[in-house]
Design a protein around this motif. Structure first.
Motif, PDB file in Angstrom:
ATOM      1  N   TYR A 163       0.939  -1.253   0.087  1.00 30.95           N
ATOM      2  CA  TYR A 163      -0.075  -0.124   0.063  1.00 30.95           C
ATOM      3  C   TYR A 163       0.825   1.430   0.186  1.00 30.95           C
ATOM      4  O   TYR A 163       0.672   2.122  -0.670  1.00 30.95           O
ATOM      5  CB  TYR A 163      -0.945   0.108   1.334  1.00 30.95           C
ATOM      6  CG  TYR A 163      -1.835  -1.000   1.055  1.00 30.95           C
ATOM      7  CD1 TYR A 163      -2.628  -1.475  -0.019  1.00 30.95           C
ATOM      8  CD2 TYR A 163      -2.597  -1.680   2.158  1.00 30.95           C
ATOM      9  CE1 TYR A 163      -3.655  -2.466   0.044  1.00 30.95           C
ATOM     10  CE2 TYR A 163      -3.648  -2.390   2.118  1.00 30.95           C
ATOM     11  CZ  TYR A 163      -4.062  -3.019   1.026  1.00 30.95           C
ATOM     12  OH  TYR A 163      -5.127  -3.786   0.835  1.00 30.95           O
ATOM     13  N   GLU A 164       1.965   1.188   0.577  1.00 27.75           N
ATOM     14  CA  GLU A 164       2.903   2.329   0.894  1.00 27.75           C
ATOM     15  C   GLU A 164       3.399   2.787  -0.665  1.00 27.75           C
ATOM     16  O   GLU A 164       3.672   3.922  -0.916  1.00 27.75           O
ATOM     17  CB  GLU A 164       3.953   2.120   1.789  1.00 27.75           C
ATOM     18  CG  GLU A 164       3.583   2.289   3.129  1.00 27.75           C
ATOM     19  CD  GLU A 164       4.475   2.143   4.370  1.00 27.75           C
ATOM     20  OE1 GLU A 164       5.534   1.527   3.762  1.00 27.75           O
ATOM     21  OE2 GLU A 164       4.395   2.582   5.656  1.00 27.75           O
ATOM     22  N   THR A 165       3.837   1.623  -1.306  1.00 29.68           N
ATOM     23  CA  THR A 165       4.382   1.704  -2.687  1.00 29.68           C
ATOM     24  C   THR A 165       3.353   2.327  -3.674  1.00 29.68           C
ATOM     25  O   THR A 165       3.560   3.109  -4.522  1.00 29.68           O
ATOM     26  CB  THR A 165       4.785   0.259  -3.217  1.00 29.68           C
ATOM     27  OG1 THR A 165       5.879  -0.264  -2.186  1.00 29.68           O
ATOM     28  CG2 THR A 165       5.317   0.413  -4.372  1.00 29.68           C
ATOM     29  N   GLU A 166       2.185   1.548  -3.452  1.00 27.02           N
ATOM     30  CA  GLU A 166       0.943   2.053  -4.253  1.00 27.02           C
ATOM     31  C   GLU A 166       0.765   3.628  -4.118  1.00 27.02           C
ATOM     32  O   GLU A 166       0.496   4.286  -4.959  1.00 27.02           O
ATOM     33  CB  GLU A 166      -0.238   1.421  -4.226  1.00 27.02           C
ATOM     34  CG  GLU A 166      -0.181  -0.402  -4.770  1.00 27.02           C
ATOM     35  CD  GLU A 166      -1.402  -0.943  -4.469  1.00 27.02           C
ATOM     36  OE1 GLU A 166      -2.519  -0.325  -3.952  1.00 27.02           O
ATOM     37  OE2 GLU A 166      -1.399  -2.185  -4.640  1.00 27.02           O
ATOM     38  N   GLN A 179       2.614   5.835  -2.962  1.00 26.36           N
ATOM     39  CA  GLN A 179       3.859   6.874  -3.679  1.00 26.36           C
ATOM     40  C   GLN A 179       3.894   6.777  -4.957  1.00 26.36           C
ATOM     41  O   GLN A 179       3.973   8.031  -5.636  1.00 26.36           O
ATOM     42  CB  GLN A 179       5.170   5.993  -3.018  1.00 26.36           C
ATOM     43  CG  GLN A 179       6.294   6.912  -3.462  1.00 26.36           C
ATOM     44  CD  GLN A 179       6.104   8.515  -2.608  1.00 26.36           C
ATOM     45  OE1 GLN A 179       6.048   8.664  -1.717  1.00 26.36           O
ATOM     46  NE2 GLN A 179       6.496   9.384  -3.656  1.00 26.36           N
ATOM     47  N   GLU A 180       3.253   5.774  -5.520  1.00 24.19           N
ATOM     48  CA  GLU A 180       3.163   5.850  -7.117  1.00 24.19           C
ATOM     49  C   GLU A 180       2.059   6.710  -7.435  1.00 24.19           C
ATOM     50  O   GLU A 180       2.200   7.600  -8.402  1.00 24.19           O
ATOM     51  CB  GLU A 180       2.866   4.299  -7.525  1.00 24.19           C
ATOM     52  CG  GLU A 180       4.278   3.278  -7.777  1.00 24.19           C
ATOM     53  CD  GLU A 180       3.881   2.135  -8.215  1.00 24.19           C
ATOM     54  OE1 GLU A 180       2.630   1.639  -8.422  1.00 24.19           O
ATOM     55  OE2 GLU A 180       4.553   1.072  -8.244  1.00 24.19           O
ATOM     56  N   LEU A 181       1.074   6.489  -6.903  1.00 25.58           N
ATOM     57  CA  LEU A 181      -0.259   7.439  -7.057  1.00 25.58           C
ATOM     58  C   LEU A 181       0.537   8.921  -6.780  1.00 25.58           C
ATOM     59  O   LEU A 181      -0.102   9.855  -7.664  1.00 25.58           O
ATOM     60  CB  LEU A 181      -1.439   7.385  -5.967  1.00 25.58           C
ATOM     61  CG  LEU A 181      -2.084   5.950  -6.293  1.00 25.58           C
ATOM     62  CD1 LEU A 181      -2.938   5.540  -5.426  1.00 25.58           C
ATOM     63  CD2 LEU A 181      -2.678   6.057  -7.893  1.00 25.58           C
ATOM     64  N   ARG A 182       1.114   9.133  -5.834  1.00 24.10           N
ATOM     65  CA  ARG A 182       1.724  10.569  -5.601  1.00 24.10           C
ATOM     66  C   ARG A 182       2.357  11.039  -6.745  1.00 24.10           C
ATOM     67  O   ARG A 182       2.483  12.019  -7.229  1.00 24.10           O
ATOM     68  CB  ARG A 182       2.308  10.950  -4.287  1.00 24.10           C
ATOM     69  CG  ARG A 182       1.480  10.836  -3.050  1.00 24.10           C
ATOM     70  CD  ARG A 182       2.207  10.912  -1.571  1.00 24.10           C
ATOM     71  NE  ARG A 182       1.603  10.916  -0.701  1.00 24.10           N
ATOM     72  CZ  ARG A 182       1.768  10.530   0.542  1.00 24.10           C
ATOM     73  NH1 ARG A 182       2.898   9.927   0.812  1.00 24.10           N
ATOM     74  NH2 ARG A 182       0.964  10.369   1.426  1.00 24.10           N
TER      75      ARG A 182
END
Length: 176
Positions: free
Chosen positions: A131-134, A136-139
């Motif tokens: 979720y943290e990776t997702e 960050q990718e969304l940001r």
């Protein structure tokens, strides 16, 4: 039954841990009533049996008592029982005056719930990382340097491609 036997039976019956007492040859003399829940064998199935046979039958696997008899010292082992339990077994030798093992007392503590919680915790950690990776990718997808917002799906895809290529040593050629 004498007073010592009554006290010993009460301790074995009331303990939350599973207790098995064998003689110096590994023959089971006493076993806790919770043996069935942990090992899938009742006390009647255990008493009078050799731990060597019980290990061969995968009831005590590995048998902490056999290890104590071989090593002549306190031993700890992890067991996976045929009932699907994870058990920490501790075996203690009792010596007579001539230093011969006359009894082995083993305490088995069921760690199944702890092992399950540990596995659930690992899975939650993996989800959090994902979720943290997702996030960050969304940001990253939403912004470029200078706070330019990418709203077009086509531009977002181009930006993703640029970011992936930027992490490599690949040469990029553009055609018009």
């Amino acid at each position: 039954m004498d007073m010592q036997s009554e006290i010993l039976d009460a301790i074995v019956k009331k303990s939350k841990d599973n207790i098995v007492i064998t003689d110096g040859n590994g023959v089971v003399l006493r076993a806790s009533p919770n043996s069935y829940a942990i090992y899938g064998s009742s006390t009647d199935d255990l008493i009078g049996k050799s731990v060597y046979q019980l290990e061969e039958d995968h009831i005590f696997s590995p048998s902490v008592t056999i290890k104590v008899l071989n090593e002549r010292k306190e031993v700890r082992v992890m067991q996976n029982t045929k009932t699907g339990r994870s058990v920490m077994a501790i075996g203690l030798p009792i010596f007579d005056r001539s230093n011969e093992i006359i009894r082995v007392i083993s305490f088995s503590h069921d760690l199944t719930e702890i092992e399950q919680l540990k596995e659930e915790f690992k899975q939650l950690q993996k989800k959090i990382e994902r979720y943290e990776t997702e996030i960050q990718e969304l940001r990253d997808n939403e912004q470029i340097e200078g706070n330019t917002i990418l709203k077009s799906k086509a531009i977002q895809q181009i930006w993703q491609l640029i970011k992936r290529v930027a992490k490599t040593d690949a040469s990029v050629v553009f055609f018009r």
